[in-house]
Design a protein around this motif. Structure first.
Motif, PDB file in Angstrom:
ATOM      1  N   TRP A 104       0.833  -1.203   0.000  1.00 28.58           N
ATOM      2  CA  TRP A 104       0.000   0.000   0.000  1.00 28.58           C
ATOM      3  C   TRP A 104       0.868   1.253   0.000  1.00 28.58           C
ATOM      4  O   TRP A 104       0.492   2.281  -0.558  1.00 28.58           O
ATOM      5  CB  TRP A 104      -0.926   0.011   1.217  1.00 28.58           C
ATOM      6  N   GLU A 105       2.051   1.168   0.592  1.00 30.15           N
ATOM      7  CA  GLU A 105       2.946   2.328   0.672  1.00 30.15           C
ATOM      8  C   GLU A 105       3.497   2.742  -0.694  1.00 30.15           C
ATOM      9  O   GLU A 105       4.038   3.835  -0.838  1.00 30.15           O
ATOM     10  CB  GLU A 105       4.102   2.055   1.646  1.00 30.15           C
ATOM     11  N   ASP A 106       3.354   1.904  -1.697  1.00 24.94           N
ATOM     12  CA  ASP A 106       3.828   2.222  -3.044  1.00 24.94           C
ATOM     13  C   ASP A 106       2.823   3.057  -3.842  1.00 24.94           C
ATOM     14  O   ASP A 106       3.119   3.466  -4.968  1.00 24.94           O
ATOM     15  CB  ASP A 106       4.127   0.929  -3.817  1.00 24.94           C
ATOM     16  N   THR A 107       1.675   3.325  -3.276  1.00 25.02           N
ATOM     17  CA  THR A 107       0.596   3.996  -4.007  1.00 25.02           C
ATOM     18  C   THR A 107       1.031   5.308  -4.635  1.00 25.02           C
ATOM     19  O   THR A 107       0.778   5.548  -5.825  1.00 25.02           O
ATOM     20  CB  THR A 107      -0.628   4.203  -3.096  1.00 25.02           C
ATOM     21  N   LEU A 154       3.978   6.430  -5.532  1.00 19.66           N
ATOM     22  CA  LEU A 154       4.895   6.206  -6.653  1.00 19.66           C
ATOM     23  C   LEU A 154       4.166   5.671  -7.882  1.00 19.66           C
ATOM     24  O   LEU A 154       4.415   6.117  -8.996  1.00 19.66           O
ATOM     25  CB  LEU A 154       5.994   5.222  -6.263  1.00 19.66           C
ATOM     26  N   ILE A 155       3.266   4.718  -7.675  1.00 22.66           N
ATOM     27  CA  ILE A 155       2.509   4.151  -8.792  1.00 22.66           C
ATOM     28  C   ILE A 155       1.707   5.253  -9.478  1.00 22.66           C
ATOM     29  O   ILE A 155       1.693   5.353 -10.711  1.00 22.66           O
ATOM     30  CB  ILE A 155       1.587   3.005  -8.322  1.00 22.66           C
ATOM     31  N   LEU A 156       1.049   6.089  -8.699  1.00 17.54           N
ATOM     32  CA  LEU A 156       0.268   7.192  -9.273  1.00 17.54           C
ATOM     33  C   LEU A 156       1.168   8.145 -10.064  1.00 17.54           C
ATOM     34  O   LEU A 156       0.832   8.548 -11.185  1.00 17.54           O
ATOM     35  CB  LEU A 156      -0.468   7.959  -8.182  1.00 17.54           C
ATOM     36  N   LYS A 157       2.299   8.487  -9.507  1.00 24.00           N
ATOM     37  CA  LYS A 157       3.240   9.394 -10.182  1.00 24.00           C
ATOM     38  C   LYS A 157       3.714   8.787 -11.502  1.00 24.00           C
ATOM     39  O   LYS A 157       3.680   9.437 -12.553  1.00 24.00           O
ATOM     40  CB  LYS A 157       4.426   9.670  -9.263  1.00 24.00           C
ATOM     41  N   TRP A 158       4.165   7.531 -11.446  1.00 25.42           N
ATOM     42  CA  TRP A 158       4.695   6.875 -12.630  1.00 25.42           C
ATOM     43  C   TRP A 158       3.628   6.684 -13.700  1.00 25.42           C
ATOM     44  O   TRP A 158       3.826   7.012 -14.855  1.00 25.42           O
ATOM     45  CB  TRP A 158       5.295   5.524 -12.285  1.00 25.42           C
ATOM     46  N   ARG A 159       2.494   6.104 -13.302  1.00 23.45           N
ATOM     47  CA  ARG A 159       1.437   5.750 -14.259  1.00 23.45           C
ATOM     48  C   ARG A 159       0.828   6.978 -14.936  1.00 23.45           C
ATOM     49  O   ARG A 159       0.337   6.909 -16.043  1.00 23.45           O
ATOM     50  CB  ARG A 159       0.341   4.992 -13.546  1.00 23.45           C
ATOM     51  N   ASN A 160       0.867   8.120 -14.251  1.00 19.53           N
ATOM     52  CA  ASN A 160       0.296   9.340 -14.809  1.00 19.53           C
ATOM     53  C   ASN A 160       1.297  10.178 -15.586  1.00 19.53           C
ATOM     54  O   ASN A 160       0.925  11.175 -16.206  1.00 19.53           O
ATOM     55  CB  ASN A 160      -0.365  10.178 -13.706  1.00 19.53           C
ATOM     56  N   ALA A 161       2.555   9.781 -15.580  1.00 21.48           N
ATOM     57  CA  ALA A 161       3.561  10.496 -16.369  1.00 21.48           C
ATOM     58  C   ALA A 161       3.296  10.242 -17.854  1.00 21.48           C
ATOM     59  O   ALA A 161       3.043   9.109 -18.265  1.00 21.48           O
ATOM     60  CB  ALA A 161       4.963  10.025 -15.992  1.00 21.48           C
ATOM     61  N   ASP A 162       3.342  11.288 -18.654  1.00 25.53           N
ATOM     62  CA  ASP A 162       3.094  11.137 -20.093  1.00 25.53           C
ATOM     63  C   ASP A 162       4.012  10.102 -20.730  1.00 25.53           C
ATOM     64  O   ASP A 162       3.593   9.352 -21.606  1.00 25.53           O
ATOM     65  CB  ASP A 162       3.254  12.479 -20.806  1.00 25.53           C
ATOM     66  N   SER A 163       5.272  10.047 -20.282  1.00 31.24           N
ATOM     67  CA  SER A 163       6.239   9.115 -20.859  1.00 31.24           C
ATOM     68  C   SER A 163       5.858   7.657 -20.611  1.00 31.24           C
ATOM     69  O   SER A 163       6.275   6.773 -21.355  1.00 31.24           O
ATOM     70  CB  SER A 163       7.639   9.397 -20.309  1.00 31.24           C
ATOM     71  N   VAL A 164       5.072   7.387 -19.586  1.00 35.21           N
ATOM     72  CA  VAL A 164       4.596   6.029 -19.295  1.00 35.21           C
ATOM     73  C   VAL A 164       3.216   5.825 -19.912  1.00 35.21           C
ATOM     74  O   VAL A 164       2.980   4.855 -20.629  1.00 35.21           O
ATOM     75  CB  VAL A 164       4.552   5.772 -17.768  1.00 35.21           C
ATOM     76  N   ARG A 165       2.313   6.738 -19.641  1.00 36.20           N
ATOM     77  CA  ARG A 165       0.913   6.575 -20.054  1.00 36.20           C
ATOM     78  C   ARG A 165       0.764   6.421 -21.565  1.00 36.20           C
ATOM     79  O   ARG A 165      -0.091   5.676 -22.035  1.00 36.20           O
ATOM     80  CB  ARG A 165       0.081   7.743 -19.535  1.00 36.20           C
ATOM     81  N   TRP A 183      -7.775  -1.556  -7.352  1.00 40.56           N
ATOM     82  CA  TRP A 183      -6.943  -2.581  -7.990  1.00 40.56           C
ATOM     83  C   TRP A 183      -6.332  -3.500  -6.933  1.00 40.56           C
ATOM     84  O   TRP A 183      -6.359  -4.721  -7.066  1.00 40.56           O
ATOM     85  CB  TRP A 183      -5.866  -1.893  -8.831  1.00 40.56           C
ATOM     86  N   ILE A 184      -5.787  -2.926  -5.871  1.00 42.92           N
ATOM     87  CA  ILE A 184      -5.169  -3.741  -4.820  1.00 42.92           C
ATOM     88  C   ILE A 184      -6.218  -4.642  -4.156  1.00 42.92           C
ATOM     89  O   ILE A 184      -5.987  -5.843  -3.987  1.00 42.92           O
ATOM     90  CB  ILE A 184      -4.443  -2.861  -3.782  1.00 42.92           C
TER      91      ILE A 184
END
Length: 181
Positions: A18-21, A23-34, A51-52
């Motif tokens: 749960w503590e990774d939430t 980071l996951i939000l930051k990464w997944r919402n970055a244009d370079s990832v999305r 999801w969890i």
């Protein structure tokens, strides 16, 4: 769970918490990832927590955090979803969250570690994935990890008003084990 480490690539996998939430939000919402995901809607805290609860906690998905060995910090994520215990298969996904670490073979190494987990611990027979056909760097990485192209679905998805082709790839446990022998 066994440890999944690739010292040559300088990475290891650990289960998501749960503590990774954030980071996951930051990464997944970055244009370079999305831009490389089929579903490109913004990721929300509520969606990730759902999801969890509905996928990870129920065993319908397994998500790992990809970490740097040298800095002992998270750098991305790999997962399998829609685990089908009748047919022993699941869909694979990955994202490298840190822009500066892409193109260094980390994704290929992470895929190999996750395949090892899937075939040895989960006892799955087939791992498949879908990739946008113009995501050539990812497709090459998947091929290096052992995935083979199976199909091209023309105009399969519509993203920002444009129809895009999807490449289906897969690796079978029997082939993967033979390659490691």
């Amino acid at each position: 769970m066994r440890q999944y480490i690739d010292r040559g690539a300088g990475i290891y996998l650990r289960p998501i918490t749960w503590e990774d939430t954030e980071l996951i939000l930051k990464w997944r919402n970055a244009d370079s990832v999305r831009k490389h995901f089929i579903y490109q809607e913004p990721f929300t805290r509520e969606g990730h927590e759902n999801w969890i609860r509905t996928m990870i906690d129920t065993g319908r998905a397994v998500q790992m955090i990809l970490c740097s060995l040298t800095e002992d910090r998270p750098i991305g994520s790999v997962y399998i979803r829609d685990i089908d215990r009748v047919h022993n298969k699941a869909e694979y996904g990955i994202f490298i969250g840190e822009d500066t670490l892409r193109g260094r073979g980390i994704g290929t190494a992470a895929a190999r570690l996750m395949l090892q987990y899937c075939f040895e611990e989960e006892g799955l027979h087939r791992i498949y994935l879908r990739a946008l056909s113009d995501n050539l760097q990812a497709i090459r990485s998947y091929e290096k990890a052992g995935f083979e192209r199976e199909a091209c679905l023309r105009d399969d998805v519509r993203i920002e008003g444009e129809y895009r082709d999807i490449i289906w790839m897969a690796v079978l446990g029997t082939q993967w084990k033979e390659g490691r022998a």
